[in-house]
Scaffold this motif. Structure first.
Motif, PDB file in Angstrom:
ATOM      1  N   GLN A 241       0.827  -1.208   0.000  1.00 25.11           N
ATOM      2  CA  GLN A 241       0.000   0.000   0.000  1.00 25.11           C
ATOM      3  C   GLN A 241       0.860   1.256   0.000  1.00 25.11           C
ATOM      4  OE1 GLN A 241      -3.336   0.007  -0.131  1.00 25.11           O
ATOM      5  NE2 GLN A 241      -3.734   2.180   0.198  1.00 25.11           N
ATOM      6  N   GLY A 242       0.578   2.168  -0.956  1.00 21.90           N
ATOM      7  CA  GLY A 242       1.286   3.447  -1.016  1.00 21.90           C
ATOM      8  C   GLY A 242       2.590   3.422  -1.769  1.00 21.90           C
ATOM      9  N   GLY A 243       2.997   2.259  -2.295  1.00 22.87           N
ATOM     10  CA  GLY A 243       4.242   2.187  -3.057  1.00 22.87           C
ATOM     11  C   GLY A 243       4.177   3.017  -4.327  1.00 22.87           C
ATOM     12  N   ASP A 244       5.332   3.510  -4.754  1.00 20.22           N
ATOM     13  CA  ASP A 244       5.407   4.387  -5.927  1.00 20.22           C
ATOM     14  C   ASP A 244       5.068   3.639  -7.213  1.00 20.22           C
ATOM     15  OD1 ASP A 244       6.135   6.573  -4.424  1.00 20.22           O
ATOM     16  OD2 ASP A 244       8.288   6.339  -4.790  1.00 20.22           O
ATOM     17  N   ILE A 245       4.336   4.328  -8.104  1.00 18.09           N
ATOM     18  CA  ILE A 245       4.086   3.868  -9.471  1.00 18.09           C
ATOM     19  C   ILE A 245       4.658   4.922 -10.406  1.00 18.09           C
ATOM     20  CG2 ILE A 245       2.356   3.248 -11.194  1.00 18.09           C
ATOM     21  CD1 ILE A 245       0.452   2.610  -8.870  1.00 18.09           C
ATOM     22  N   SER A 246       5.502   4.496 -11.344  1.00 18.04           N
ATOM     23  CA  SER A 246       6.145   5.458 -12.240  1.00 18.04           C
ATOM     24  C   SER A 246       6.023   5.003 -13.690  1.00 18.04           C
ATOM     25  CB  SER A 246       7.622   5.633 -11.871  1.00 18.04           C
ATOM     26  OG  SER A 246       8.297   4.393 -11.914  1.00 18.04           O
ATOM     27  N   ALA A 247       6.217   5.940 -14.600  1.00 16.25           N
ATOM     28  CA  ALA A 247       6.084   5.651 -16.033  1.00 16.25           C
ATOM     29  C   ALA A 247       7.220   4.740 -16.493  1.00 16.25           C
ATOM     30  CB  ALA A 247       6.096   6.947 -16.830  1.00 16.25           C
ATOM     31  N   PRO A 248       6.912   3.638 -17.183  1.00 16.31           N
ATOM     32  CA  PRO A 248       7.948   2.717 -17.668  1.00 16.31           C
ATOM     33  C   PRO A 248       8.682   3.240 -18.897  1.00 16.31           C
ATOM     34  CG  PRO A 248       5.821   1.959 -18.400  1.00 16.31           C
ATOM     35  CD  PRO A 248       5.564   3.160 -17.524  1.00 16.31           C
ATOM     36  N   SER A 249       8.087   4.248 -19.545  1.00 12.84           N
ATOM     37  CA  SER A 249       8.656   4.870 -20.738  1.00 12.84           C
ATOM     38  C   SER A 249       7.909   6.186 -20.958  1.00 12.84           C
ATOM     39  CB  SER A 249       8.493   3.946 -21.945  1.00 12.84           C
ATOM     40  OG  SER A 249       9.107   4.487 -23.101  1.00 12.84           O
ATOM     41  N   ALA A 250       8.428   7.013 -21.841  1.00 19.52           N
ATOM     42  CA  ALA A 250       7.771   8.291 -22.112  1.00 19.52           C
ATOM     43  C   ALA A 250       6.368   8.062 -22.657  1.00 19.52           C
ATOM     44  CB  ALA A 250       8.592   9.104 -23.102  1.00 19.52           C
ATOM     45  N   GLY A 251       5.409   8.874 -22.210  1.00 16.51           N
ATOM     46  CA  GLY A 251       4.042   8.726 -22.679  1.00 16.51           C
ATOM     47  C   GLY A 251       3.164   9.871 -22.230  1.00 16.51           C
ATOM     48  N   LYS A 252       1.978   9.926 -22.819  1.00 11.48           N
ATOM     49  CA  LYS A 252       1.008  10.980 -22.524  1.00 11.48           C
ATOM     50  C   LYS A 252      -0.201  10.368 -21.819  1.00 11.48           C
ATOM     51  CE  LYS A 252      -1.759  14.589 -24.816  1.00 11.48           C
ATOM     52  NZ  LYS A 252      -2.116  15.187 -26.135  1.00 11.48           N
ATOM     53  N   VAL A 253      -0.689  11.034 -20.778  1.00 13.58           N
ATOM     54  CA  VAL A 253      -1.855  10.562 -20.048  1.00 13.58           C
ATOM     55  C   VAL A 253      -3.105  10.794 -20.904  1.00 13.58           C
ATOM     56  CG1 VAL A 253      -3.246  10.789 -17.953  1.00 13.58           C
ATOM     57  CG2 VAL A 253      -0.754  11.096 -17.839  1.00 13.58           C
ATOM     58  N   VAL A 254      -3.815   9.702 -21.239  1.00 10.30           N
ATOM     59  CA  VAL A 254      -4.996   9.829 -22.103  1.00 10.30           C
ATOM     60  C   VAL A 254      -6.290   9.416 -21.393  1.00 10.30           C
ATOM     61  CG1 VAL A 254      -3.770   9.653 -24.296  1.00 10.30           C
ATOM     62  CG2 VAL A 254      -4.498   7.556 -23.116  1.00 10.30           C
ATOM     63  N   ALA A 255      -6.185   8.842 -20.207  1.00 11.70           N
ATOM     64  CA  ALA A 255      -7.391   8.494 -19.441  1.00 11.70           C
ATOM     65  C   ALA A 255      -7.058   8.442 -17.961  1.00 11.70           C
ATOM     66  CB  ALA A 255      -7.971   7.160 -19.891  1.00 11.70           C
ATOM     67  N   VAL A 256      -7.978   8.978 -17.162  1.00  7.18           N
ATOM     68  CA  VAL A 256      -7.880   8.923 -15.704  1.00  7.18           C
ATOM     69  C   VAL A 256      -9.288   8.666 -15.184  1.00  7.18           C
ATOM     70  CG1 VAL A 256      -7.415  10.204 -13.581  1.00  7.18           C
ATOM     71  CG2 VAL A 256      -5.902  10.494 -15.553  1.00  7.18           C
ATOM     72  N   GLY A 257      -9.457   7.663 -14.332  1.00  3.93           N
ATOM     73  CA  GLY A 257     -10.802   7.388 -13.853  1.00  3.93           C
ATOM     74  C   GLY A 257     -10.832   6.546 -12.594  1.00  3.93           C
ATOM     75  N   GLU A 258     -12.014   6.489 -11.990  1.00  5.50           N
ATOM     76  CA  GLU A 258     -12.279   5.608 -10.855  1.00  5.50           C
ATOM     77  C   GLU A 258     -13.321   4.619 -11.353  1.00  5.50           C
ATOM     78  OE1 GLU A 258     -14.070   3.613  -8.014  1.00  5.50           O
ATOM     79  OE2 GLU A 258     -15.235   5.448  -8.329  1.00  5.50           O
ATOM     80  N   TYR A 259     -12.881   3.400 -11.698  1.00  2.00           N
ATOM     81  CA  TYR A 259     -13.706   2.439 -12.395  1.00  2.00           C
ATOM     82  C   TYR A 259     -14.189   1.312 -11.469  1.00  2.00           C
ATOM     83  CZ  TYR A 259     -11.655   4.725 -16.506  1.00  2.00           C
ATOM     84  OH  TYR A 259     -11.240   5.643 -17.437  1.00  2.00           O
ATOM     85  N   PHE A 260     -15.302   0.695 -11.866  1.00  2.00           N
ATOM     86  CA  PHE A 260     -15.958  -0.297 -11.021  1.00  2.00           C
ATOM     87  C   PHE A 260     -15.028  -1.471 -10.688  1.00  2.00           C
ATOM     88  CE2 PHE A 260     -18.696  -4.091 -10.479  1.00  2.00           C
ATOM     89  CZ  PHE A 260     -19.379  -3.687  -9.346  1.00  2.00           C
ATOM     90  N   PHE A 261     -14.463  -2.093 -11.696  1.00  2.00           N
ATOM     91  CA  PHE A 261     -13.577  -3.233 -11.468  1.00  2.00           C
ATOM     92  C   PHE A 261     -12.131  -2.807 -11.229  1.00  2.00           C
ATOM     93  CE2 PHE A 261     -16.882  -5.576 -14.000  1.00  2.00           C
ATOM     94  CZ  PHE A 261     -17.266  -6.435 -12.985  1.00  2.00           C
ATOM     95  N   ASN A 262     -11.644  -1.820 -11.973  1.00  2.00           N
ATOM     96  CA  ASN A 262     -10.231  -1.450 -11.952  1.00  2.00           C
ATOM     97  C   ASN A 262      -9.859  -0.452 -10.871  1.00  2.00           C
ATOM     98  OD1 ASN A 262      -9.967  -3.105 -14.145  1.00  2.00           O
ATOM     99  ND2 ASN A 262      -9.765  -1.465 -15.648  1.00  2.00           N
ATOM    100  N   GLY A 263     -10.851   0.142 -10.218  1.00  2.00           N
ATOM    101  CA  GLY A 263     -10.541   1.153  -9.214  1.00  2.00           C
ATOM    102  C   GLY A 263      -9.908   2.382  -9.848  1.00  2.00           C
ATOM    103  N   ASN A 264      -9.078   3.082  -9.094  1.00  2.00           N
ATOM    104  CA  ASN A 264      -8.400   4.280  -9.604  1.00  2.00           C
ATOM    105  C   ASN A 264      -7.410   3.870 -10.688  1.00  2.00           C
ATOM    106  OD1 ASN A 264      -9.736   6.003  -7.811  1.00  2.00           O
ATOM    107  ND2 ASN A 264      -8.210   5.666  -6.213  1.00  2.00           N
ATOM    108  N   THR A 265      -7.580   4.451 -11.871  1.00  2.00           N
ATOM    109  CA  THR A 265      -6.881   3.963 -13.064  1.00  2.00           C
ATOM    110  C   THR A 265      -6.309   5.105 -13.890  1.00  2.00           C
ATOM    111  OG1 THR A 265      -8.309   2.002 -13.190  1.00  2.00           O
ATOM    112  CG2 THR A 265      -7.197   2.663 -15.218  1.00  2.00           C
TER     113      THR A 265
END
Length: 276
Positions: A186-210
């Motif tokens: 819990q709370g561990g860092d998540i970072s980009a594996p390669s250069a990219g652009k954020v195209v979706a951000v959401g709080e989804y039923f199955f996937n949670g915060n995505t």
């Protein structure tokens, strides 16, 4: 002089094949690398597989350079059958290829939130809206400069659920696991594996915060079950930039990152992009 010549030859070879490609694995959930032999066009050919546009890159700095100036990088769906000939088309030319079977293991999980196993009508309506939003992101197409297709892992931790598992929730069969689960705490860092652009951000039923990143040419990555999101749509990230934190939102049995990699709107094994 012989030693100097050998060293020069090694350096020259390394410089020739400088563009990193994912590992080829012609199996369901894998990747096919296909040189577009006979297409010597100046502009990149337009290639399609199963109604989805396919990544086509210059082969100049790869081992395929002598076969064709263009290389198709194709994601193969988990549903593909080895008995069926696969067909890609590029500029009207047919490029058939074969795949092999792969046996994925089973995983049985107990989910305490029964609606995450048997959703009600409102849950299903919500899921459909969210799925449409995610598919639109998976189909996003951009043409940035790409220096290689090698990823670094987006989080630290053990691999708790590998890609492709045949999954059962409360003994009910569900779709195969379409990503890699990293149990980083819990709370561990998540970072980009390669250069990219954020195209979706959401709080989804199955996937949670995505969060979904577009890396170009139909290559996208998705990060699910996050406890915190630190980016917004439109943000341009570099390798190693923070995306957010590991959590246990959505359908989970504990805190972890579900990391998914998609090529031509097809989920493939993320570890094919990670160099050891």
């Amino acid at each position: 002089m012989r030693f100097v010549s050998l060293v020069f030859s090694l350096i020259f070879s390394i410089n020739i094949f400088a563009f990193e490609l994912p590992e080829e694995s012609r199996v369901p959930g894998g990747i096919a690398l296909i040189p577009l032999i006979g297409l010597n066009t100046e502009a990149a050919p337009s290639a399609w597989y199963r109604s989805n546009r396919v990544m086509v890159l210059s082969s100049q700095d790869t081992v395929y350079a002598q076969q064709s100036p263009w290389l198709a990088v194709i994601g193969i769906p988990l549903s593909a059958k080895a008995t069926d000939e696969q067909l890609m088309k590029a500029n009207g030319q047919r490029f058939p290829f074969r795949i092999q079977d792969k046996a994925y293991k089973e995983q049985r999980l107990t989910v305490t939130n029964k609606r995450h196993v048997n959703p009600n009508k409102q849950d299903l309506e919500r899921y459909k809206r969210e799925k449409d939003e995610m598919v639109a992101a998976f189909k996003s197409w951009s043409s940035p400069a790409i220096n290689g297709l090698d990823f670094v892992l987006p989080a630290s931790g053990r691999f708790s659920s590998p890609f492709g598992l045949k999954r059962f929730f409360n003994d009910q069969p569900r779709n195969p696991h379409s990503g890699l689960d990293i149990a980083g705490g819990q709370g561990g860092d998540i970072s980009a594996p390669s250069a990219g652009k954020v195209v979706a951000v959401g709080e989804y039923f199955f996937n949670g915060n995505t969060v979904i990143l577009d890396h170009g040419f139909g290559l996208t990555t998705m990060y699910c079950h996050m406890s915190k999101i630190d980016v917004k749509i439109g943000d341009q990230l570099n390798t190693g930039d923070r995306i957010g934190a590991i959590g246990k939102t959505g359908r989970v049995t504990g805190p972890h990152l579900h990391w998914s990699v998609s090529l031509n709107n097809t989920r493939v094994d993320p570890l094919l992009f990670v160099k050891n």
